[in-house]
Enzyme design. Structure first.
Site, PDB file in Angstrom:
ATOM      1  N   HIS A 506       0.815  -1.210   0.000  1.00 47.91           N
ATOM      2  CA  HIS A 506       0.000   0.000   0.000  1.00 47.91           C
ATOM      3  C   HIS A 506       0.858   1.272   0.000  1.00 47.91           C
ATOM      4  CE1 HIS A 506      -3.172   2.780   1.732  1.00 47.91           C
ATOM      5  NE2 HIS A 506      -3.815   2.206   0.734  1.00 47.91           N
ATOM      6  N   LYS A 508       3.223   4.291  -1.275  1.00 50.11           N
ATOM      7  CA  LYS A 508       3.251   5.124  -2.489  1.00 50.11           C
ATOM      8  C   LYS A 508       4.595   5.845  -2.442  1.00 50.11           C
ATOM      9  CE  LYS A 508      -1.276   4.929  -0.972  1.00 50.11           C
ATOM     10  NZ  LYS A 508      -1.725   3.805  -1.738  1.00 50.11           N
ATOM     11  N   ASP A 513      18.996   6.945  -5.406  1.00 45.41           N
ATOM     12  CA  ASP A 513      20.426   7.243  -5.240  1.00 45.41           C
ATOM     13  C   ASP A 513      20.890   7.461  -3.807  1.00 45.41           C
ATOM     14  OD1 ASP A 513      20.777   6.997  -7.918  1.00 45.41           O
ATOM     15  OD2 ASP A 513      20.994   9.124  -8.343  1.00 45.41           O
TER      16      ASP A 513
END
Length: 600
Positions: A506, A508, A513
């Site tokens: 769930h 996001k 880097d």
């Protein structure tokens, strides 16, 4: 002369006697092999295991088929899995038995011991047994495998033996990765061809494949349970996550760190509490914390999403009845606006602390069942920035009705730089995330619920072409999203795994880097960018990036490479835990064994 003879002769006799005694004590019959580096030698020749006859090989360890806490440490140090360790333990035990069982050995005792045994060098046929262990690939010195090339050859041979765990109590045999075989105190490891002659299979780990094309897939119901740390703290910032691979069932007990942290934040609020609510699951302890805050005269304001189609969170209506200051995104004059989502999940406490991230305030998220991340930031300036967004929505302006403000969205919090973006007015993907993708040099790792944004997809492909390591872990349910770009990404050579656990990925989020972590409520979708009310944070912190990168790599390793090209049905035997969690994981109205995917 005679006098000297009478003096020297007894001394010689005494020396010869001592040498005889030493010779008797320097060897004996091997009575028992406890492990490849622990054995019992009958030093006094009385055919009984006495104190002082338990011997250990100094500075040497091996794997053993008996799983112990010490073996778990060796597994971690040598970065192998438990199944391979059991195979090598079986071979090492067999090697020790073939070399030492029922044999006479010579012993050179050392001036050291521990609570279990005396340390010694063991010789068999004039050869040092420790050297035999080393040359055969079984020895571990200072925690590390001493002869890795020989170790790998032994492991390759061991895998061909098709070993199984025989539970002597139940009379059933199990695959090496099945926890039921190891639960008994009476188990052993034997080749499967021997087990078939007398014993029954474990039904949970020997299943008939659903389709012929999946016949070579190892159906992992029982998995590596090594956890990943779920908390990372820097000055004024706490970063939390849920290792959903170790929380295979949901509950409302508020035992997970995500739920406890939310409850603590509410309980320590003294003045104001502004909450944006997409999903509410009716957690009793969080409800009680809100009631306590209300009784302390904390001013509580709620902004929530009003669903016009399927209401995934029916408990929301019950919650808002308890509070006076509430506002939904429902617009009776523009149904198209109401159809958009108020998808934020942030809280502002006392105008100085912000909690945000991907977590809904539902039991599936609060219990750690779904993979989420949450960040708690102590910053009065950042809290004011979030409050400005909250006030827009609380005044009735949602979605495309909201205004874009030109205020500085950058904040320095304890030497961590944070930029805050709100959808849909800030065009976060286009103006903030894609430029970071274009500047990436080493890697871009993305644990995400769904990707549908075409321009972002193209930017990721361009990054891969210039040599950036691009990897994506995608939730299995989102494959069905209408505009999902996962197929296009895979065909273009991007390494993309779909997860195979009961809960949802769930998060996001994105890590770039060893420098940036992108997270918040916004999926990388067209709706998240252009319609929904969302928040997104770009966090510039090598420390947080390193911690979250480790979590991505942890998940990547746990999810088999099979899912680089295949997708597990969200509710099926292929999705770990989904047939026993009491959740309708694929939203088809059928739960667990009622679902066709879970019928064995």
């Amino acid at each position: 002369m005679k006098r000297e003879f009478y003096i020297i002769y007894p001394i010689l006799l005494m020396l010869l006697f001592c040498l005889f005694i030493f010779y008797r004590q320097s060897g004996g019959y091997v009575l028992k092999i406890i492990s490849p580096t622990e054995l019992v030698v009958d030093l006094n020749n009385n055919q009984t295991a006495d104190i002082g006859e338990y011997l250990c090989i100094d500075n040497l360890q091996t794997f053993s088929k008996n799983i112990t806490e010490n073996q778990a440490k060796l597994i971690q140090l040598n970065e192998i899995n438990q199944t391979d360790a059991i195979i090598m333990g079986y071979l090492a035990d067999k090697f020790a038995k073939d070399i030492l069982a029922d044999k006479n050995v010579k012993v050179r005792l050392k001036n050291k011991n521990n609570a279990k045994c005396r340390y010694a060098d063991i010789f068999i046929n004039e050869q040092n047994y420790a050297d035999l262990l080393k040359s055969s690939g079984f020895a571990i010195e200072n925690g590390k495998i001493s002869n890795i090339e020989k170790f790998n050859k032994q492991l390759e041979y061991g895998k061909k033996q098709n070993l199984v765990i025989l539970n002597k109590e139940s009379g059933k045999y199990h695959k090496l990765n099945c926890e039921y075989g190891l639960k008994s105190n009476k188990y052993t490891i034997i080749p499967e061809k021997e087990a078939k002659l007398k014993f029954k299979k474990c039904k949970n780990c020997y299943l008939t494949p659903l389709k012929k094309k999946y016949s070579n897939l190892d159906y992992l119901f029982i998995h590596d349970k090594t956890p990943y740390p779920e908390k990372f703290i820097t000055d004024k910032i706490t970063f939390l996550l849920s290792d959903y691979t170790n929380h295979l069932k949901t509950d409302n007990k508020c035992e997970h760190i995500l739920c406890k942290t939310l409850a603590d934040l509410i309980d320590t609020t003294s003045d104001t509490l502004d909450i944006t609510l997409y999903g509410w699951g009716g957690n009793p302890e969080i409800e009680e914390a809100l009631e306590r805050a209300k009784s302390r005269n904390v001013k509580i304001r709620l902004v929530y999403d009003k669903r016009t189609d399927v209401n995934y969170y029916p408990e929301t209506d019950k919650l808002i009845e308890k509070f006076e200051n509430t506002r939904s995104d429902e617009n009776p004059f523009q149904k198209s606006l109401t159809a958009m989502l108020m998808h934020n999940k942030f809280i502002i406490s006392d105008n100085q602390t912000v909690l945000t991230g991907s977590m809904n305030f539902s039991n599936t998220d609060l219990s750690g069942f779904n993979a989420n991340n949450v960040i708690i930031i102590q910053s009065e300036n950042l809290a004011k920035y979030f409050t400005r967004e909250f006030e827009q929505m609380y005044s009735g302006k949602f979605h495309t009705d909201k205004k874009h403000f030109d205020e500085d969205n950058s904040f320095n919090v304890g030497n961590v730089n944070i930029k805050v973006y709100f959808s849909p007015q800030d065009k976060t993907i286009e103006k903030a995330i894609i430029p970071l993708i274009n500047d990436a040099q080493k890697y871009i790792y993305i644990p995400i619920f769904v990707i549908t944004h075409k321009q972002m997809t193209d930017a990721l492909l361009q990054a891969q072409k210039r040599g950036v390591d691009v990897r994506i872990i995608l939730d299995a349910t989102s494959i069905r999203a209408r505009h999902s770009t996962h197929s296009y990404l895979r065909k273009s050579g991007i390494k993309l795994k779909t997860e195979n656990y009961a809960g949802k990925i769930h998060t996001k989020s994105m890590i770039i880097d060893d420098k940036y972590v992108i997270t918040g409520s916004m999926n990388f979708s067209n709706s998240g960018e252009n319609k929904n009310d969302e928040n997104c944070l770009i966090i510039e912190s090598p420390e947080i990036a390193h911690f979250y990168k480790g979590y991505f790599e942890f998940l990547w390793k746990k999810i088999p490479d099979y899912y680089l090209t295949h997708t597990a049905r969200p509710e099926s035997r292929y999705s770990i835990g989904s047939c026993f969690d009491g959740i309708d994981n694929d939203y088809d109205g059928k739960i667990d064994t009622e679902d066709d995917g879970c019928k064995f």
